[in-house]
Design an enzyme around this catalytic site. Sequence first.
Site, PDB file in Angstrom:
ATOM      1  N   LEU A  94      35.852  36.606  97.016  1.00  0.00           N
ATOM      2  CA  LEU A  94      35.303  37.025  98.303  1.00  0.00           C
ATOM      3  C   LEU A  94      33.789  36.786  98.360  1.00  0.00           C
ATOM      4  O   LEU A  94      33.112  37.281  99.263  1.00  0.00           O
ATOM      5  CB  LEU A  94      35.609  38.500  98.562  1.00  0.00           C
ATOM      6  N   TYR A 140      30.835  44.392  80.394  1.00  0.00           N
ATOM      7  CA  TYR A 140      30.902  45.085  81.685  1.00  0.00           C
ATOM      8  C   TYR A 140      30.504  46.552  81.540  1.00  0.00           C
ATOM      9  O   TYR A 140      31.091  47.284  80.752  1.00  0.00           O
ATOM     10  CB  TYR A 140      32.288  44.977  82.306  1.00  0.00           C
TER      11      TYR A 140
END
Length: 353
Positions: free
Chosen positions: A222, A57
């Site tokens: 989401l 990341y």
Amino acid sequence: MNYTTLGTSGLKVSSLCFGAMGLGKSWNWGADRETSFKLLETFADAGGNFIDTANIYTDGESEKIIGEFLKTERDHFVIATKYTLADSRTGIKAAIEEGKGNVNGTGNNRKNMLRSLQQSLKRLKTDYIDVFYLHIWDHMTPVEEVMRGLDDLVSRGLVHYIAISDTPAWVVSRAQMLAELRGWAQFVALQVEYSLLQRTPERELIPMARELGLTVTPWAPLAGGALTGKYLHGEKGRLPDNSRRLSPEAQTIIREVIKVAESYGVPPSQVALRWTMQQDFKCIPIVGTTKVTQLEENLNALHLTLDQKHIDLLNEVSSIELGFPGSFFREEGVKQSVYGGFFEKIEHPNLPE
């Protein structure tokens, strides 16, 4: 904030997990250091203790920021990180682009496992990792090598618990059984993409997780922001116009989420998150954001409870084909003709509806 144990372990984690993929600006998007600290503070102030990151990341910047933030509060937090993919300029990426590099700098192999862990420990400024994920199956490394290597890390105290992400159900099942038979550390969590727009894990992965006692930790609950409804209003984001998350079928689901949200007087994001949390298996969604206001909005999903009628409505509008054998079990007449009415005489949560 409520808490639950992770998998069949005794490790207590918050019912929402903070996704740290957006901490740092190395990928030309995300939160700067100051905003990252505010995000982590907001999550901690709400009672959150479960943080998810990975070696890759923002090229390691995410882990560095977390390490700086947690240096005086390490024991309070449960830090999950991952190995497999190339971090920064090491591994196959460098080997291909520059004609040099460490070809064992990626993959599930034991050499990369230890190398990656050592680098994560340095970036996180810690002596141990609470939850260490295999990030993605490489279809190359033997299962035995992976599980023995992970067990050694647990035995040495470098890792407390192990977990797995983005891996076929048959691989996870085989690995878990192998670990059980040999007395090695077993997985406590399964991380997969799962949301109202991505329910295909219900075919094999989620039934497996339920059976093996794994907590499901969905990434993109989401759907990259699609389930907030913002793309329906022309707002631009990281999703391309041809994304499956913006297909006509997806838009139908999103509009239904918006209607349900309006009936509760809450943002659509809270309904979408709560739907994952009210499934019939242990599920802790990972909420990743680069804005404090968005995180606060997501945290308020903790105060929402969906009525069963709304869950049923969302289930119906987002339903998928289970394929064989899942759909076969649900076909009309199968219970009687194949099982002779057996399912009519016994109740069990894993039997087909």
